[in-house]
Each structure stands twice: as C-alpha cells, then as structure tokens.
Design a protein around this motif. Structure first.
Motif: not given
Length: 778
Positions: A183, A150, A28, A148
C-alpha cells in the motif's frame, strides 16, 4: 463489522462464489458497508504473477527460468504467507497467498540465502547472484502479522522524488515490492487532474498557473499550505510529463501487488475563486510558516457546499479513466499544520462528514487515507474531544485509514484511543527534511509496534513515513521485516544478516560485522526521545551563531545521542574491512557506506572546532590583536575540515549537489525552464522560501554545497567575529548580511553541475583524508 472480521467475511464470500481461481487477494480488500460493493470491487481485478516474473527479468535476467511463482489464496486468514522450496528440477519455487507475499518470500530467499539485494542508493545487486542458485536445506516460511505494509509521506514526493525519472521509480518500486510493501501513496501527476477539474469549474489557465508552486514545493501545495511560485510558473508541459510518469508508476504498482493510494480532491482553489465561483462557500486557510500572504492562506471550498462533491466526483472519475479501477484508497488532508476555521466540535464533525460523503459519492467503496500529523503537530488545538468529533464525522470506521505518522517518537493512537475504532497504521517517520546523518531507534521500531498490535484492535499495518528517503536504510528495512514477525526482531542477528546481503559476493572480513554491531547498540539505538526524537542535524548545515548550536534538542536538534568516539571506533572497523578486502571498494553499497560513515566522523569532529572558535571569541583578558590572530588561525582549521569533507562527499554521486541540480535541470520540459528548475532545487535545500522562511530545514551534507555554500557561510561568520567586538555582536545583523549572499547563491543558476572525474576514487580520497586528519580518525 470489525475491520479484521470484515476481511474474513469477504474471503469466505468470495470462496462461495467460486471466483478464487481468478482473484489473488492481496490483503488490501476494501471494507465497505455491503458485501455487494466489496465483491464487485474484488471481482473487477484479476492478478497474476507476470509482474513478478518481469521483475526477475529486469533484475536477475540470468535467472529468468530459475524460479516458479504460484498464488495460493488462503480464505481462512487475513494474514498473508509464503513458502519457498526447491523443485525436483533444481528451481526455486515461491508460493504465496498474495503477490506481495510471494515477492517478500523471493526477497527472503535472495537476501538471506543468496546474500544479494536491492538498495536505495547502491541500486540493484541482484545480478551478483551466482549462476547456480543455492538450494534450500529446508523451506523458508513467513506470515504477515498486519494486512498493510505502507510506504511514503506526502512530502517525500518533493524532498526525494521531485525530479525522479522512470528509471528512478523502477528501482524504487522494485525495492518496495521485494520488501513486502502493498500500500503506497501515488501522488505524481495530480496537477494534470486538478487542471482539468479547475477548467471545468471555469478557471482560466492564468488562474490555474498562479495556483501551483514550483516542482520542488508541490507537496505543500497539495496540503493547501502554499500557493503560487516564487520562481517561475509551473509549465503545463511538465505537468503532462509527470502525468505520463504517473501512469507508468500506477501500472507497475498494480503489477507488483502494491495498491496505489491516489489523491482525492482536497478542496483548495486558485485565488480567483471568489470571482469565478461567486456563489460558492469559500474559506481561507491560515498563514503557514511565515510565508507572505500571496504564497499561503489558500482558498478552501467548504465541503458542505454541493460544489465540493461535484468537483470530487469529477476528480475521482478522471483518475479512474486515466489509471483504471485500480484502487479504493484516497489520500486527503485538509488541515495539515493549519488551524481549522472553527474549533467547535459540531463544525469539525460536519466538515469531515461532508468530505466523507463527497468521497463516497465519487466511489462507493472509497477509503479515506488520512495523515494524523496534524494531531501531533498541534496538541493544543487538537484535543481528544475535537479529534473524536472530527473522526466521528465518518460514520463507518472501515471507510477511513489513519496514518499515525510519527509512531516511534510521538504516537497519537494512545491518547486518541486507537482513533476511536478507525483502522490505523503504525508509521516510522524518523527523518525530517531528508536530513543526512546516522541515527535510529531500533528498539522502538521492533518492540513498540508489537505492543501496539496487542493493545489496539484497529491497528492494521506498519509503514514508513519519512519526510525524505535519505540514509539509514537499515532502520526502515527493520520495520518492514517486523511486519512478518509476531515477536520483536532480534536486532543483533538482523544487522549481521543485513550486512551479509549488503556486501555480497563471497566471504567478507569479520570487521564488517563488528562495525555494524557497534553502531547497532549505539548510533542506531537512541532511547532518549526527549533528547533526540529524530535524525539530528549537523551544525555545519545551520546558520552560524555563537550560542544555541551544538546542544539543540528535539526535532531537527543537533545534540548527538551517542559518544562521537564510538562512531570513530565503528568507522575504523568498516574501513579496515576495505583495507583487508579491497574488492569491497568495487561494491557500490560499501562505497556508499564508507563515504557516509567518514562523513559522519568529520561532521562530528567539526563540533569541537566550532566550540573552540566561540571560546576564543569570548576569552577574557586578551588583546584585540591576539583575539583576531587566534580567530583567523582557528578559522583555517574550520576551512580545512570542510574542504576535506567536501572531497570525501564528492567521491559518491549520492552525496553530490551536482546530482540534485542536474536532475532538476533535466526534469525541465525544455531548456528555457532549466534555470528555474535549478533555482527550485537550490532554494529547497537552503532558504526554503523566497527569503528564508524555513531556512536550513532541508539542508544537506553534499559536495559542492559544502564548498560553495556552507563553507562560505562559516567563513563569513569568522570574518564577522574578527571585525566585531564581543560586546557588539548582533546575530540579526550578521544574518541580514548573510541573507544577501545566500539569495545570490540561490539565484546563481547554470553552473556547478559537473565535478571532476578524478574525485570518484573513494578509496584514494578516504586514505588521503585519514592521513590529513589522523587525530580525528585515531
């Protein structure tokens, strides 16, 4: 510099500086315009596996010493990977290139080998792991295909987590970490920061109190859609409690390798702004969802005004002081479901450019995280030209991260040409308003993101963006698993393995797997997005009417995308498993699922009962007396089914109104606010507004709510039909009568919080229901 190349550049530079031993790269890393700022950000944070070890102590205390975790950073790849092996002394060793990959490797071992897991509603079953952990016959390996993974929609904070405690958040964060999420939005407690920024700008406490909505509607306050409360002003004591909670959330996220996305200052101000800031450049947001002007049309500080940048710097600085230097990701949405003041492309580029510059002045490494929902919600205004202009205001592509919020049904990345080079995340929304119904698009969430990854060089992640974290957990798990497979996942094998972990503790009847196989190919495999692009509503939860009820298509439609008989067949297999192995009724996941599936069968069975009511009402050549007799008789069937459904739902705390209302009351900072908090909770799941602005949008199939609210509305509907000749039927007249009662229900706080303990026997209740409604379950 291209996004993925920039990540590789950072890694090679870090290695050259010989600081890899102290930095665990978690996929990230902020991409900025200079290597210097990147390196400063990276070097400021040191990661260790202590958070993972703490998770094991929380969830598998008997195995505190059964695992070894090791970080091994790979500077040659932007992907994260893990390897799980046995050690010479019988331990399980998990090696990963990031905290997130280690956690996903741990999850792979626990779910696929030990067959234990952690769940949304059933809680953690990791403690069911045997005292001697199974050894591996061969290593487990995995590699992420996107940087990522998420989680969260901005509105999830209100639909699901409005009244969460730290215990709720601990379960949530452990669930997220074990599924490889790295994330996530972290919105809790923003009001504390806003209050301080507003006070610095000269606003009084009274001004500020008038700005905030109540706790169940704060997400739309964050968007600038709503202002003010139609119950009681938000108590500052509650704000302080939420701020303290946010500190725990952010700290735990970092410990678990999850980078928090903190909010940025969006520019919305209290109504006193013209008086307090007479020289500021102020705009008005548009009216939202039919709300009265005093609850919407927020004042918006134009980002071209230097004050915007000053307030942004103050906002970001206060967060860094509160939480530490834990992130460079900031959520900021200015025109959610609102039309900007101008459609001129120069204006749109100017407003985004100044917003970006203000954010960068607050944090030189800032990445603006932006929900692309507005592009899907209003395609008429947001033409390609305007999208390009707005995104073009951010001159450095890597300074923005787009969330393609509804990728599985209404993706925007294709028409927006991969957001013109901005990194973006393929998101699964599926659920609007935390609707309770079984549904999925398993082909779409496995094949489509893989195709997108091949076609779009700026695709950088997969994520979950459900409005409400409610039901259908398997389809969300599926997308997160897809982030570790470069080919579409074999859903047949996935469903089988998922069920094996869900109903842990030994060999289970084959009918369990047969049940999940049936729903896999039907209920969870909708491919007709024109018919039903998201979780359908049950007509039980909607304002009754004589038409346009059972066959509504589109968002929040009601038309089932499968044959109801198929759901009955699957239910039989799942229920039969419980009869074969009664220990399943001691398994919280099975109790949840059999309650949920029984609910679905009964909700589907309500449809023909409703249609028969309408058929009777409009039946030609019948006397008034005959029509009334038949309506009353059919009305009894409706009542009996809804009472049975209420009883089934009462057997599980996750389907009880009392659970939601109790959480709301307990969230109040002192007893004086308990009734207003309960009002908020009642209003959200019914009228959604002071007088029904978004009525039934967030409706639920919950016990207590079923018996005291939905059933009452249907009884009033039948009563209205009885006294109203077909030629004189007026829907508006009925709804006016109904609204008076609905308002009284929403305001009837202080009761219906506890349900009898004897209702908790799931097995007995379902057996009784099956006996009563044999034709439904046949």
């Amino acid at each position: 510099m291209p996004f993925r190349s920039a990540i590789l550049f950072v890694r090679h530079t870090l290695r050259a500086m010989k600081i890899l031993e102290t930095i665990a790269f978690v996929g990230l890393m902020t991409i900025s315009t200079t290597a210097t700022t990147i390196l400063e950000t990276a070097a400021s944070t040191t990661y260790s596996t202590t958070g993972i070890e703490a998770l094991v102590r929380r969830r598998l205390p008997q195995h505190e010493n059964s695992f070894e975790f090791c970080l091994s950073v790979d500077t040659e790849s932007i992907s994260e990977s893990y390897t799980v092996t046995n050690t010479h002394d019988g331990k399980i060793r998990v090696v990963g290139t990031s905290l997130s990959s280690i956690l996903y490797g741990l999850h792979s071992y626990l779910a696929d080998v030990v067959h234990v897991d952690i769940w949304w509603f059933a809680g953690s079953q990791l403690e069911d792991a045997p005292s001697i952990l199974p050894q591996l016959s061969s290593p487990l390996n995995g590699t992420s295909i996107v940087p990522y993974r998420y989680h969260f929609n901005t509105v999830t904070t209100s639909y699901t987590a409005a009244f969460w405690t730290w215990e709720d958040w601990e379960l949530q964060l452990d669930w997220m970490a074990l599924r490889g999420i790295n994330l996530a939005l972290a919105w809790t407690g923003i009001e504390k920061i806003l209050i301080e920024v507003f006070q610095e700008a000269g606003f009084s406490d009274d001004d500020i109190e008038d700005f905030f909505t109540g706790p169940a509607f704060l997400a739309w306050n964050h968007f600038g859609n709503l202002q003010g409360s139609w119950s009681r002003n938000l108590p500052f004591e509650w704000v302080d409690d939420q701020f303290s909670l946010q500190k725990k959330i952010v700290k735990r996220m970092v410990e678990l390798g999850i980078t928090p996305i903190l909010p940025a200052f969006p520019g919305f101000l209290p109504q006193a702004a013209p008086v307090v800031l007479p020289d500021a450049r102020l705009l008005h947001s548009t009216q939202w969802a039919g709300f009265p002007e005093n609850y919407t049309e927020d004042i918006f500080l134009d980002p071209v005004d230097p004050l915007f940048a000053r307030m942004q710097r103050s906002f970001i600085a206060k967060q860094q002081q509160a939480y530490g230097n834990v992130t460079n990701f900031y959520a900021l949405d200015q025109f959610n479901e609102m039309i900007p003041p101008s459609g001129d492309v120069a204006y749109l580029q100017n407003v985004s450019s100044n917003t970006w510059k203000a954010l960068k002045s607050a944090d030189a490494n800032a990445i603006w995280v932006f929900q692309a929902w507005l592009f899907a919600q209003n395609t008429t205004f947001w033409t390609n030209e305007r999208i390009e202009a707005y995104l073009g205001g951010i001159a450095i592509d890597s300074d923005m991260l787009m969330l393609d919020l509804w990728s599985e049904s209404m993706p925007q990345w294709q028409r927006a040409q991969s957001y013109y080079g901005k990194p973006w995340i393929w998101c699964e929304l599926q659920n609007y308003g935390a609707t309770v119904n079984l549904y999925g698009q398993i082909q779409n969430v496995t094949k489509s993101p893989i195709l997108a990854l091949k076609e779009s060089p700026s695709l950088s992640g997969f994520g979950l963006s459900m409005e409400g974290q409610q039901s259908n957990e398997i389809v969300y798990d599926l997308l997160l698993a897809q982030a570790w497979s470069n080919e579409p996942i074999d859903t047949k094998a996935y469903f089988h393995n998922w069920a094996a972990a869900r109903y842990s503790s030994g060999q289970r009847p084959a009918s369990i797997y047969e049940a999940w196989e049936i729903v896999r190919t039907t209920v969870y495999d909708n491919t007709n997005l024109t018919l039903m692009p998201s979780v359908p509503k049950s007509i039980i939860e909607l304002v009754p009417r004589t038409s346009n009820m059972a066959d509504i298509t589109g968002i929040l439609g009601t038309k089932l995308p499968y044959d109801p008989a198929i759901m009955v067949t699957a239910w039989k297999q799942l229920y039969h498993a419980g009869l074969q192995d009664t220990s399943l009724f001691n398994n919280p996941a099975y109790r949840y699922d059999i309650t949920d599936w029984t609910r679905q069968v009964l909700a589907n069975a309500f449809i023909p009962l409703y249609k028969r009511i309408v058929e009777i009402y409009y039946m030609p050549n019948q006397t008034t007396q005959s029509r009334i007799f038949r309506l009353k008789d059919q009305g009894k069937h409706l009542t009996e089914l809804l009472l049975s459904l209420d009883l089934v739902l009462s057997s599980n705390k996750n389907f009880r109104l009392s659970t939601w209302l109790s959480a709301a009351r307990l969230s109040a900072p002192d007893p004086a606010y308990a009734d207003s908090f309960e009002y908020e909770a009642r209003n959200q799941i019914t009228l959604w507004g002071p007088s029904g602005q978004l009525v039934d949008y967030a409706s639920k199939q919950w016990s207590g709510l079923m018996k005291t609210y939905h059933l009452k509305r249907w009884q009033m509907f039948v009563d209205y039909l009885i006294v109203t000749a077909p030629g004189q039927y007026k829907q508006t007249e009925f709804e006016e009568q109904l609204l008076v009662w609905e308002l009284s229900w929403v305001n009837s706080t202080g009761g219906l919080l506890e349900e009898p303990d004897e209702k908790a026997d799931t097995q007995t209740i379902i057996a009784k229901t099956v006996e009563q409604w044999g034709e439904v379950f046949a």
